[in-house]
Design a protein around this motif. Structure first.
Motif, PDB file in Angstrom:
ATOM      1  N   LYS A  12      36.898  19.235  48.177  1.00 20.56           N
ATOM      2  CA  LYS A  12      37.648  17.994  48.262  1.00 20.56           C
ATOM      3  C   LYS A  12      38.474  18.004  49.549  1.00 20.56           C
ATOM      4  O   LYS A  12      39.291  18.888  49.767  1.00 20.56           O
ATOM      5  CB  LYS A  12      38.565  17.865  47.044  1.00 20.56           C
ATOM      6  CG  LYS A  12      39.428  16.605  47.035  1.00 20.56           C
ATOM      7  CD  LYS A  12      40.318  16.606  45.795  1.00 20.56           C
ATOM      8  CE  LYS A  12      41.218  15.369  45.756  1.00 20.56           C
ATOM      9  NZ  LYS A  12      42.108  15.378  44.565  1.00 20.56           N
ATOM     10  N   LEU A  13      38.225  17.027  50.427  1.00 20.42           N
ATOM     11  CA  LEU A  13      38.958  16.896  51.679  1.00 20.42           C
ATOM     12  C   LEU A  13      39.969  15.770  51.531  1.00 20.42           C
ATOM     13  O   LEU A  13      39.605  14.642  51.196  1.00 20.42           O
ATOM     14  CB  LEU A  13      38.003  16.604  52.836  1.00 20.42           C
ATOM     15  CG  LEU A  13      36.829  17.581  53.003  1.00 20.42           C
ATOM     16  CD1 LEU A  13      35.937  17.136  54.150  1.00 20.42           C
ATOM     17  CD2 LEU A  13      37.338  18.994  53.233  1.00 20.42           C
ATOM     18  N   TYR A  34      40.149   6.617  47.951  1.00 19.66           N
ATOM     19  CA  TYR A  34      41.598   6.734  48.144  1.00 19.66           C
ATOM     20  C   TYR A  34      42.245   7.245  46.860  1.00 19.66           C
ATOM     21  O   TYR A  34      41.942   6.779  45.760  1.00 19.66           O
ATOM     22  CB  TYR A  34      42.205   5.385  48.537  1.00 19.66           C
ATOM     23  CG  TYR A  34      41.875   4.977  49.961  1.00 19.66           C
ATOM     24  CD1 TYR A  34      42.746   5.272  51.009  1.00 19.66           C
ATOM     25  CD2 TYR A  34      40.682   4.320  50.240  1.00 19.66           C
ATOM     26  CE1 TYR A  34      42.436   4.903  52.319  1.00 19.66           C
ATOM     27  CE2 TYR A  34      40.363   3.952  51.544  1.00 19.66           C
ATOM     28  CZ  TYR A  34      41.253   4.253  52.581  1.00 19.66           C
ATOM     29  OH  TYR A  34      40.937   3.904  53.862  1.00 19.66           O
ATOM     30  N   GLU A  35      43.110   8.232  47.027  1.00 14.38           N
ATOM     31  CA  GLU A  35      43.898   8.757  45.900  1.00 14.38           C
ATOM     32  C   GLU A  35      45.337   8.885  46.361  1.00 14.38           C
ATOM     33  O   GLU A  35      45.618   9.568  47.360  1.00 14.38           O
ATOM     34  CB  GLU A  35      43.349  10.119  45.451  1.00 14.38           C
ATOM     35  CG  GLU A  35      41.932  10.066  44.890  1.00 14.38           C
ATOM     36  CD  GLU A  35      41.427  11.435  44.440  1.00 14.38           C
ATOM     37  OE1 GLU A  35      42.241  12.377  44.396  1.00 14.38           O
ATOM     38  OE2 GLU A  35      40.216  11.555  44.145  1.00 14.38           O
ATOM     39  N   LYS A  36      46.236   8.209  45.662  1.00  9.74           N
ATOM     40  CA  LYS A  36      47.660   8.195  46.001  1.00  9.74           C
ATOM     41  C   LYS A  36      47.879   7.777  47.454  1.00  9.74           C
ATOM     42  O   LYS A  36      48.726   8.327  48.174  1.00  9.74           O
ATOM     43  CB  LYS A  36      48.288   9.574  45.753  1.00  9.74           C
ATOM     44  CG  LYS A  36      48.249  10.003  44.301  1.00  9.74           C
ATOM     45  CD  LYS A  36      48.907  11.364  44.101  1.00  9.74           C
ATOM     46  CE  LYS A  36      48.882  11.766  42.638  1.00  9.74           C
ATOM     47  NZ  LYS A  36      49.494  13.106  42.410  1.00  9.74           N
ATOM     48  N   GLY A  37      47.075   6.808  47.890  1.00  7.72           N
ATOM     49  CA  GLY A  37      47.231   6.255  49.227  1.00  7.72           C
ATOM     50  C   GLY A  37      46.627   7.085  50.348  1.00  7.72           C
ATOM     51  O   GLY A  37      46.717   6.706  51.518  1.00  7.72           O
ATOM     52  N   LYS A  38      45.995   8.206  50.036  1.00  2.35           N
ATOM     53  CA  LYS A  38      45.407   9.076  51.054  1.00  2.35           C
ATOM     54  C   LYS A  38      43.889   9.034  50.973  1.00  2.35           C
ATOM     55  O   LYS A  38      43.314   8.911  49.889  1.00  2.35           O
ATOM     56  CB  LYS A  38      45.881  10.518  50.871  1.00  2.35           C
ATOM     57  CG  LYS A  38      47.360  10.737  51.144  1.00  2.35           C
ATOM     58  CD  LYS A  38      47.721  12.216  51.039  1.00  2.35           C
ATOM     59  CE  LYS A  38      49.188  12.436  51.366  1.00  2.35           C
ATOM     60  NZ  LYS A  38      49.535  13.884  51.280  1.00  2.35           N
ATOM     61  N   LYS A  39      43.259   9.144  52.136  1.00  2.00           N
ATOM     62  CA  LYS A  39      41.810   9.200  52.167  1.00  2.00           C
ATOM     63  C   LYS A  39      41.311  10.506  51.563  1.00  2.00           C
ATOM     64  O   LYS A  39      41.865  11.580  51.818  1.00  2.00           O
ATOM     65  CB  LYS A  39      41.295   9.079  53.607  1.00  2.00           C
ATOM     66  CG  LYS A  39      41.470   7.686  54.204  1.00  2.00           C
ATOM     67  CD  LYS A  39      40.853   7.611  55.603  1.00  2.00           C
ATOM     68  CE  LYS A  39      40.973   6.187  56.156  1.00  2.00           C
ATOM     69  NZ  LYS A  39      40.377   6.074  57.507  1.00  2.00           N
ATOM     70  N   VAL A  40      40.254  10.413  50.771  1.00  2.00           N
ATOM     71  CA  VAL A  40      39.671  11.583  50.111  1.00  2.00           C
ATOM     72  C   VAL A  40      38.154  11.525  50.279  1.00  2.00           C
ATOM     73  O   VAL A  40      37.546  10.463  50.120  1.00  2.00           O
ATOM     74  CB  VAL A  40      40.037  11.638  48.610  1.00  2.00           C
ATOM     75  CG1 VAL A  40      39.327  12.813  47.927  1.00  2.00           C
ATOM     76  CG2 VAL A  40      41.542  11.754  48.432  1.00  2.00           C
TER      77      VAL A  40
END
Length: 295
Positions: A12-13, A34-40
């Motif tokens: 997971k990056l 997107y998870e919690k506003g961050k790209k994943v």
């Protein structure tokens, strides 16, 4: 060099790492969530991920099979990252750290032949293996010098130069003839703590000194061992002790670690201890082992 994996592994990056992958290869944009506003980005590995323990172990197994099973080398029973073989009546030794190999033999043609074998095995799917030949080599910040018969010298002058460029002016005033004073272990609990930015710098420079002293500068180890205990909440006195250590290496940056073994049968130890020298009344022990000259 690559090592294949025989199991399914997902990675997971998140955040900055995902952004870095996208800059390298924008085609991964279609896999972004997107998870919690961050790209994943979720990925599945085709090859062992470099820098992990698993990757190092997989490559060790691969290289050992290649050297021992295929080409008749024998592993050193005391160091499993060293392999030996008699070639043309002389010993050929291969030592390695992760995927960096050091090959030695009295005949250059033998070394070149082994390089060709390794390149055929590991350099086909990637650019050819990089090679450093001769008496001097650069590795992990060190200069390794075999110019003198029977000796090897390790220096880190370039690393020290880069380190000294980061030192603020208030830490660089005046020369020092030793890395620490007699009051090294004394701690004044009422001394003012460093501000946040200075604490971060203290931690950063101490970490760089730790890397240096563990490789070529054993003369710094007592001072650095104390500084590492102070990185959580350094005070003004600790800052001055760091400065003294840095000023000392400025005038001694070319000091080499010289190893020279005149006998493989005689091992000498020197051990000493100072009792209750730390603020919590703990003692401090030091030891040096030598085989010939150089510890």
């Amino acid at each position: 060099m690559h090592a294949d994996i025989d199991e399914l592994i997902h990675v997971k990056l998140v955040g900055d790492i995902a952004e870095l992958l996208l800059r390298v290869d924008p085609t991964y944009e279609r896999f972004v969530t997107y998870e919690k506003g961050k790209k994943v980005i979720y990925t599945e590995l085709d090859k062992a991920l470099y820098g992990t323990l698993q990757a190092a172990l997989l490559f060790w197994e691969n290289l050992v099979a290649f050297l021992v099973d295929k080409h008749g080398f024998k592993l050193n029973p005391y160091d499993r990252c060293v392999a030996n073989k008699q070639i043309n009546g002389k010993q050929c030794t291969i030592g390695w750290h992760v995927d960096d190999l050091k090959i030695s033999h009295v005949e250059n043609d033998v070394i070149e032949g082994i390089y060709q074998l390794l390149n055929e095995q590991y350099g086909k799917e990637t650019p050819p293996l990089t090679v450093s030949r001769g008496k001097k080599h650069k590795y992990l910040g060190m200069t390794i010098d075999y110019s003198e018969d029977g000796k090897v010298k390790f220096t880190m002058a370039d690393y020290i130069d880069d380190l000294l460029k980061e030192i603020p002016e208030d830490l660089s005033k005046g020369p020092c003839v030793s890395p620490a004073a007699l009051h090294l272990f004394q701690v004044n609990e009422s001394q003012n703590k460093l501000p946040a930015q200075a604490q971060e710098l203290f931690h950063h420079l101490t970490a760089k000194l730790l890397y240096l002293c563990k490789r070529t500068r054993g003369d710094l180890q007592t001072a650095v061992s104390f500084l590492t205990t102070r990185v959580q909440a350094p005070d003004v006195d600790d800052y001055k002790k760091l400065g003294r250590c840095l000023r000392y290496i400025r005038r001694t940056k070319h000091y080499p670690l010289t190893l020279e073994a005149d006998s493989m049968n005689v091992i000498q130890w020197w051990v000493d201890a100072s009792y209750a020298v730390h603020p919590d009344m703990r003692s401090h022990t030091g030891a040096t082992m030598m085989m010939g000259k150089g510890s």
